[in-house]
Design an enzyme around this catalytic site. Structure first.
Site, mmCIF file in Angstrom:
data_model
loop_
_atom_site.group_PDB
_atom_site.id
_atom_site.type_symbol
_atom_site.label_atom_id
_atom_site.label_comp_id
_atom_site.label_asym_id
_atom_site.label_seq_id
_atom_site.Cartn_x
_atom_site.Cartn_y
_atom_site.Cartn_z
ATOM 1 N N LYS A 1 0.808 -1.223 0.000
ATOM 2 C CA LYS A 1 0.000 0.000 0.000
ATOM 3 C C LYS A 1 0.844 1.278 0.000
ATOM 4 O O LYS A 1 0.435 2.301 -0.534
ATOM 5 C CB LYS A 1 -0.936 0.004 1.208
ATOM 6 C CG LYS A 1 -1.957 -1.123 1.210
ATOM 7 C CD LYS A 1 -3.235 -0.709 0.533
ATOM 8 C CE LYS A 1 -4.195 -1.846 0.249
ATOM 9 N NZ LYS A 1 -4.356 -2.865 1.277
ATOM 10 N N GLU B 1 -9.863 5.741 3.146
ATOM 11 C CA GLU B 1 -10.656 4.661 3.720
ATOM 12 C C GLU B 1 -9.708 3.511 3.999
ATOM 13 O O GLU B 1 -8.635 3.438 3.394
ATOM 14 C CB GLU B 1 -11.743 4.211 2.733
ATOM 15 C CG GLU B 1 -11.295 3.189 1.682
ATOM 16 C CD GLU B 1 -10.215 3.679 0.737
ATOM 17 O OE1 GLU B 1 -10.162 4.893 0.488
ATOM 18 O OE2 GLU B 1 -9.414 2.851 0.252
ATOM 19 N N SER C 1 1.722 -9.840 -0.595
ATOM 20 C CA SER C 1 1.365 -8.419 -0.557
ATOM 21 C C SER C 1 1.674 -7.744 0.770
ATOM 22 O O SER C 1 1.884 -6.534 0.825
ATOM 23 C CB SER C 1 -0.114 -8.243 -0.897
ATOM 24 O OG SER C 1 -0.922 -9.061 -0.059
HETATM 25 C C1 PLP Z 1 -5.189 -4.054 1.169
HETATM 26 C C2 PLP Z 1 -4.462 -5.298 1.035
HETATM 27 C C3 PLP Z 1 -4.794 -6.241 0.034
HETATM 28 C C4 PLP Z 1 -5.977 -6.103 -0.883
HETATM 29 O O1 PLP Z 1 -5.960 -4.992 -1.693
HETATM 30 P P1 PLP Z 1 -5.561 -5.019 -3.228
HETATM 31 O O2 PLP Z 1 -5.857 -3.635 -3.664
HETATM 32 O O3 PLP Z 1 -6.416 -6.037 -3.900
HETATM 33 O O4 PLP Z 1 -4.126 -5.337 -3.315
HETATM 34 C C5 PLP Z 1 -4.002 -7.363 -0.083
HETATM 35 N N1 PLP Z 1 -2.972 -7.589 0.750
HETATM 36 C C6 PLP Z 1 -2.632 -6.725 1.730
HETATM 37 C C7 PLP Z 1 -1.498 -7.050 2.612
HETATM 38 C C8 PLP Z 1 -3.368 -5.559 1.913
HETATM 39 O O5 PLP Z 1 -3.036 -4.723 2.876
#
Ligand code: PLP
Length: 394
Positions: free
Chosen positions: A90, A112, A378
Site C-alpha cells: 500500500k 478509507e 502483498s
Molecule cells: C489491502 C491489502 C490487500 C488487498 O488490496 P488489493 O488492492 O487487492 O491489493 C491485499 N494484501 C494486503 C497485505 C493488503 O493490505
C-alpha cells in the site's frame, strides 16, 4: 493491438468510467486532466523513486522459495512486498498520491481502510509530509485490526469508526466519499486500491507498477529471462495484483492467476468473491462486478480477511476476468489459514491473511517442473496474529 489497459474514456472493456455526484465532477475532472502530466514529470519521478528507495526500502526482494518449489513442482519466486516499510504494498501508492496531492495544492488528506494497511500507509505519508489526515474505517475492522488502529493514531491521524452497514470497507468508503463531497476543493482523497472513478484505477495501477518493473529486472538476473510463466496474487480491490501484472498485462506468454476471498464458500451467503458471483453494477464511482440482489442492493460481503472484505473488484480485473485473460479462483477462509501456516513453517515468513489467499492457490495448480512462478506476498502477518493464534494447531 488488443490491450487490457485503460482506454481514452476511462474504461476497461465494459468496466470502469467515472460515475460521480455533480459536486465532485470538477475535482475528479481536474485530477483526470493532471495526473499523467504530473506522474510522468521528471520532478515527480525523481522524488517518488528516491522515496521508494530510501524510505520504503525498494526494490523489494524476489525470493526463490526452495522448499515450497519442491513441494509444488515448479520454480516458485515470492515477490516480497511484506518487507516494505509499513508492511505491505500500500505504501507505494500512498507515497505517489500524496506527492500528487501536494503538487495539486491540496491541504487535507482523507482515506478509507479495511485491514488498516492503507490507513497506516496514508497516516505515515501524512506524517512525512506534514498534512492533516482523517481515516475512515468500519467499526468491525477497528475491532479486528487493533494494532493498525493504534499505529494510525500514533502517527497523528484521526481514525473515524464507521457504524453503518456491516461496518467494514464498503461502509468506510461510503463515508470517505461523503466527506470528499463536503470538501472537494481542499481535500485529496487517497484511495487505497484500483477502485473508484477514473482516473483512480489507472493511477493506482501505475503507482504500483514498480512491482512488475522490478520483477522483470530480478527475473532477468536470476532466470536469464524477463517473464515468468505464471503471475499470482490475491485480489481485493486489485492493487497488488495490478502492480504485479502491469508490465505483462498484454504479454500472453504470461498466465495470470488470482485468488479472491471465498469466505465460507461461494455457494454460501458468507463470501466476498465478487468476480465469480457478482453482476455488473455501479459502486463507488465505477462500473464493476458487484455482489448485489435483483434490486441492486449491495449484498454484505464476508471474508476472514479485512483487506478482502469488499463487495466488488476494480474494473481492470473485471475486464481480465470477463475476457478470460486472468483466471480468478475463490479461496475460502480455511484454505487461506492453512496456506499461512504452511508458508510460516516452510519458509519462515508469516504472511498477511490477504496474501495467504494467493498462497492458497498453489495446491489448486498443475505446474510443469520448469515453470517459473512469481507470487506476490502483498503484506506481512503482524496485524493478523490474533486471528492466526485463534486457529493455531501444532
Ligand atoms: C489491502 C491489502 C490487500 C488487498 O488490496 P488489493 O488492492 O487487492 O491489493 C491485499 N494484501 C494486503 C497485505 C493488503 O493490505
Amino acid at each position: 493491438m488488443k490491450s487490457y489497459n485503460v482506454d481514452e474514456n476511462g474504461y476497461y472493456g465494459e468496466f470502469g468510467g467515472a460515475y460521480v455526484p455533480e459536486i465532485l465532477y470538477k475535482t475528479v475532472e481536474d485530477l483526470k486532466n493532471q495526473y499523467l502530466t504530473i506522474i510522468e514529470s521528471e520532478e515527480f519521478q525523481q522524488e517518488y523513486n528516491q522515496l521508494l528507495k530510501d524510505y520504503v526500502g525498494r526494490p523489494s526482494a524476489l525470493y526463490y522459495a526452495k522448499r515450497m518449489s519442491e513441494k509444488y513442482g515448479c520454480k516458485l519466486y515470492l515477490k516480497r512486498e511484506d518487507l516494505n516499510h509499513t508492511g505491505a504494498h500500500k505504501i507505494n501508492n500512498a507515497i505517489g498520491q500524496i506527492l500528487l496531492a501536494k503538487k495539486m495544492g491540496k491541504t487535507r488528506i482523507i482515506a478509507e481502510t479495511g485491514a488498516g494497511q492503507h490507513g497506516v500507509a496514508t497516516a505515515t505519508v501524512c506524517a512525512l509530509m506534514d498534512m492533516p489526515c482523517r481515516v475512515y474505517m468500519g467499526a468491525t475492522d477497528v475491532a479486528r485490526q487493533r494494532p493498525n488502529v493504534e499505529r494510525m493514531k500514533m502517527l497523528g491521524a484521526e481514525v473515524f469508526p464507521v457504524q453503518s452497514g456491516n461496518k467494514t470497507l464498503k461502509d468506510a468508503t461510503n463515508e470517505a466519499i461523503r466527506d470528499w463531497c463536503c470538501h472537494p476543493a481542499d481535500t485529496f482523497y487517497i484511495i487505497g486500491s484500483t477502485v473508484g472513478p477514473h482516473p483512480y484505477p489507472d493511477m493506482v495501477a501505475r503507482l504500483q507498477s514498480v512491482i512488475s518493473k522490478e520483477i522483470k529486472e530480478q527475473l532477468m538476473e536470476q532466470e536469464g529471462r524477463e517473464y515468468p510463466d505464471y503471475l499470482m496474487a490475491c485480489i481485493g480491490g486489485g492493487s497488488n495484483a495490478a502492480g504485479t501484472i502491469y508490465h505483462y498485462i498484454d504479454d500472453e506468454r504470461v498466465k495470470i492467476v488470482l485468488g479472491e476471498a471465498g469466505g465460507y464458500g461461494i455457494d454460501t451467503a458468507e463470501t466476498a468473491a465478487s468476480l465469480n458471483i457478482g453482476t455488473p453494477g455501479i459502486l463507488h464511482g465505477s462500473r464493476i462486478k458487484v455482489m448485489q440482489d435483483e434490486d441492486g442492493q449491495i449484498i454484505e460481503p464476508y471474508s476472514i480477511s479485512a483487506g478482502l472484505d469488499y463487495p466488488g473488484t476494480g474494473p481492470i480485473h473485471c475486464n481480465l476476468y470477463e475476457t478470460g485473460r486472468a483466471t480468478v479462483l475463490p479461496v475460502n477462509d480455511d484454505e487461506a489459514l492453512k496456506a499461512a501456516f504452511e508458508l510460516t513453517r516452510m519458509e519462515g515468513i508469516i504472511p498477511a491473511l490477504e496474501s495467504s489467499h494467493a498462497l492458497a492457490l498453489l495446491p489448486k495448480m498443475k505446474f510443469k517442473a520448469d515453470d517459473v512462478v512469481v507470487l506476490t506476498v502483498s503484506g506481512r502477518g503482524d496485524k493478523d496474529m490474533e486471528t492466526y493464534l485463534k486457529h493455531f494447531q501444532k
